[in-house]
Structures are given as C-alpha cells and as structure tokens.
Design a protein around this motif. Structure first.
Motif, PDB file in Angstrom:
ATOM      1  N   VAL A 108      -8.861 -39.058  92.686  1.00 56.95           N
ATOM      2  CA  VAL A 108      -9.277 -39.141  94.045  1.00 56.95           C
ATOM      3  C   VAL A 108     -10.714 -38.441  94.074  1.00 56.95           C
ATOM      4  CG1 VAL A 108      -8.643 -37.833  96.105  1.00 56.95           C
ATOM      5  CG2 VAL A 108      -6.854 -39.092  94.920  1.00 56.95           C
ATOM      6  N   PRO A 109     -11.425 -38.989  94.913  1.00 59.88           N
ATOM      7  CA  PRO A 109     -12.886 -38.380  94.971  1.00 59.88           C
ATOM      8  C   PRO A 109     -12.918 -37.012  95.818  1.00 59.88           C
ATOM      9  CG  PRO A 109     -12.784 -39.924  96.470  1.00 59.88           C
ATOM     10  CD  PRO A 109     -11.514 -40.075  95.752  1.00 59.88           C
ATOM     11  N   PHE A 110     -11.916 -36.716  96.470  1.00 59.85           N
ATOM     12  CA  PHE A 110     -11.984 -35.566  97.264  1.00 59.85           C
ATOM     13  C   PHE A 110     -11.476 -34.328  96.637  1.00 59.85           C
ATOM     14  CE2 PHE A 110     -10.185 -39.158 100.028  1.00 59.85           C
ATOM     15  CZ  PHE A 110     -11.512 -39.384 100.338  1.00 59.85           C
ATOM     16  N   PRO A 111     -12.040 -33.056  96.914  1.00 57.91           N
ATOM     17  CA  PRO A 111     -11.561 -31.870  96.525  1.00 57.91           C
ATOM     18  C   PRO A 111     -10.144 -31.561  96.702  1.00 57.91           C
ATOM     19  CG  PRO A 111     -13.692 -31.652  97.836  1.00 57.91           C
ATOM     20  CD  PRO A 111     -13.228 -32.930  97.952  1.00 57.91           C
ATOM     21  N   TYR A 112      -9.456 -31.206  95.665  1.00 54.62           N
ATOM     22  CA  TYR A 112      -8.190 -30.657  95.671  1.00 54.62           C
ATOM     23  C   TYR A 112      -8.027 -29.288  96.038  1.00 54.62           C
ATOM     24  CZ  TYR A 112      -3.618 -29.347  94.168  1.00 54.62           C
ATOM     25  OH  TYR A 112      -2.222 -28.734  93.870  1.00 54.62           O
ATOM     26  N   GLY A 120     -16.889 -36.804 113.889  1.00 52.74           N
ATOM     27  CA  GLY A 120     -17.918 -37.032 112.839  1.00 52.74           C
ATOM     28  C   GLY A 120     -18.347 -35.476 112.183  1.00 52.74           C
ATOM     29  N   GLY A 121     -18.385 -35.440 111.050  1.00 53.39           N
ATOM     30  CA  GLY A 121     -18.948 -34.245 110.221  1.00 53.39           C
ATOM     31  C   GLY A 121     -17.693 -33.126 110.238  1.00 53.39           C
ATOM     32  N   LYS A 122     -16.737 -33.188 110.947  1.00 51.60           N
ATOM     33  CA  LYS A 122     -15.754 -32.377 110.795  1.00 51.60           C
ATOM     34  C   LYS A 122     -15.063 -32.234 109.490  1.00 51.60           C
ATOM     35  CE  LYS A 122     -14.963 -30.904 115.153  1.00 51.60           C
ATOM     36  NZ  LYS A 122     -16.227 -30.859 115.548  1.00 51.60           N
ATOM     37  N   ARG A 123     -14.861 -30.850 109.012  1.00 52.33           N
ATOM     38  CA  ARG A 123     -13.918 -30.765 107.950  1.00 52.33           C
ATOM     39  C   ARG A 123     -12.530 -30.940 108.140  1.00 52.33           C
ATOM     40  NH1 ARG A 123     -14.907 -24.879 106.931  1.00 52.33           N
ATOM     41  NH2 ARG A 123     -14.284 -24.864 109.009  1.00 52.33           N
ATOM     42  N   VAL A 124     -11.961 -31.962 107.256  1.00 54.16           N
ATOM     43  CA  VAL A 124     -10.547 -32.168 107.558  1.00 54.16           C
ATOM     44  C   VAL A 124      -9.520 -31.954 106.229  1.00 54.16           C
ATOM     45  CG1 VAL A 124      -8.935 -34.077 108.235  1.00 54.16           C
ATOM     46  CG2 VAL A 124     -11.320 -34.192 109.295  1.00 54.16           C
ATOM     47  N   GLY A 125      -8.745 -31.449 106.344  1.00 52.70           N
ATOM     48  CA  GLY A 125      -7.723 -30.892 105.244  1.00 52.70           C
ATOM     49  C   GLY A 125      -6.483 -31.917 105.582  1.00 52.70           C
ATOM     50  N   ILE A 126      -6.133 -32.229 104.359  1.00 47.40           N
ATOM     51  CA  ILE A 126      -4.886 -33.442 104.581  1.00 47.40           C
ATOM     52  C   ILE A 126      -3.739 -32.887 103.616  1.00 47.40           C
ATOM     53  CG2 ILE A 126      -4.015 -35.554 103.952  1.00 47.40           C
ATOM     54  CD1 ILE A 126      -6.578 -36.765 104.700  1.00 47.40           C
TER      55      ILE A 126
END
Length: 183
Positions: free
Chosen positions: A50-54, A12-18
């Motif tokens: 996509v709602p996530f930052p690119y 929880g709360g981790k910054r995850v890069g995909i």
C-alpha cells in the motif's frame, strides 16, 4: 433517507484517515486519491504493498486527519475503536464517516461530541443497535444519516450471484476459490 443541512466542505486536499484498509477501505482510498486527498490508514497490520502511510494508533490517525472513514470489521479488538480519545484527537473541525459496522463507534460518545460541537460532523449509514438510530442524531445540522444499502442494487445482486456460482464451480472442481475466506 434523512439529509441534513450540514455545511459543505471541499473534499480536495483533505487529510483522510481510513480505519480498516481492506477491500472496501482500499476502494474508498482509490476514489479519494482522485480528489487530491492525502490518505493514511490504520489496519490490524501494515500492508507492504500500500502506498499510503500506516499509522499504528487510531488516536494518532485522528490527530493527523480532517476526516476519518471507518470501514473495518467488527471484532473484540475493534469494538468502539472510535471512542472518546479518538473523537477528541479528531478535533472540532473533524468529520467522522462510518460505513463499516455500527459498534466500531462508541455512539453515546459520538452523540455527545456532536451535540457539544466538539467535532465538526458525522456521516453514518450504520448504527450500533440497528435498526435503532439514537434520537439525539435526528435534526442535527452537522449529521447526515442514510440507510445502509450496500448491496441493494440489481448490479450488486448479479455480481454476488456470479461470484457464488464461480466459487461453487471451483469448489466442486477442486480448484482455488475466487473469494476464499481469509483468517
């Protein structure tokens, strides 16, 4: 399956890069959102819906992430996309998870970073020279290794059979395919 004594981390709360926000990456992101993870991604192109930052550079993505999940396709451009520079940017506490293709990660560099504790850990179910797993990965307390069994379930086989049949029926009826191969 080989499971190590890797230290337990709170997700929880981790910054995850995909790396690779296709169908699999998107499904992973959806699940991680439920845990309150902060998602960002790198793909061949920015996805407007996509709602996530690119992030257009994998090194930048790694420097902004606690965890990198690699799930993209292997191409000439993505071979060893996870290299020494990316691992350095990920840092000593960073974790890399590869569920895409083995050759997306420079395995020799990864092993060295893990041995020297220059990254926090790795979770791998694909390997660069499958079925061969680098000996250096065995017995490490910061590594989890698992066989890649993505479709080896009765449900997955059934879904694949249904999709194949639907595509064949659509093709022979001159209708749009359910899962066309996209360029």
């Amino acid at each position: 399956m080989l499971i190590s004594m890797m230290r337990i981390l709170q997700l929880g709360g981790k910054r995850v890069g995909i790396v690779g926000l296709g169908s699999i990456g998107s499904e992973i992101a959806k699940r991680l959102e439920a845990f309150g993870c902060v998602i960002s991604y790198h793909s061949r192109k920015k996805k407007p819906s996509v709602p996530f930052p690119y992030v257009d550079n994998v090194c930048d993505l790694a420097s902004k992430s606690d965890i990198i999940i690699v799930c993209g396709a292997l191409t000439g451009e993505t071979f060893h996309i996870i290299n020494k520079d990316v691992l350095t940017a990920l840092g000593k506490e960073g974790v890399i998870i590869n569920v895409g293709c083995g050759a997306l990660v420079d395995e020799k560099e990864l092993v060295q970073f893990l041995v020297r504790k220059e990254i926090g850990g790795a979770g791998l179910d694909v390997f660069e020279n499958e079925p061969n797993v680098p000996q250096g990965l065995f017995g490490m307390d910061n590594v989890v290794l698992s066989p890649h069994k993505v479709v080896l379930t009765p449900e997955a086989f059934s879904a694949l059979l249904q999709l194949t049949m639907a595509n064949l029926e659509a093709f022979f009826a001159n209708k749009p395919l359910f899962s066309p191969v996209k360029d």
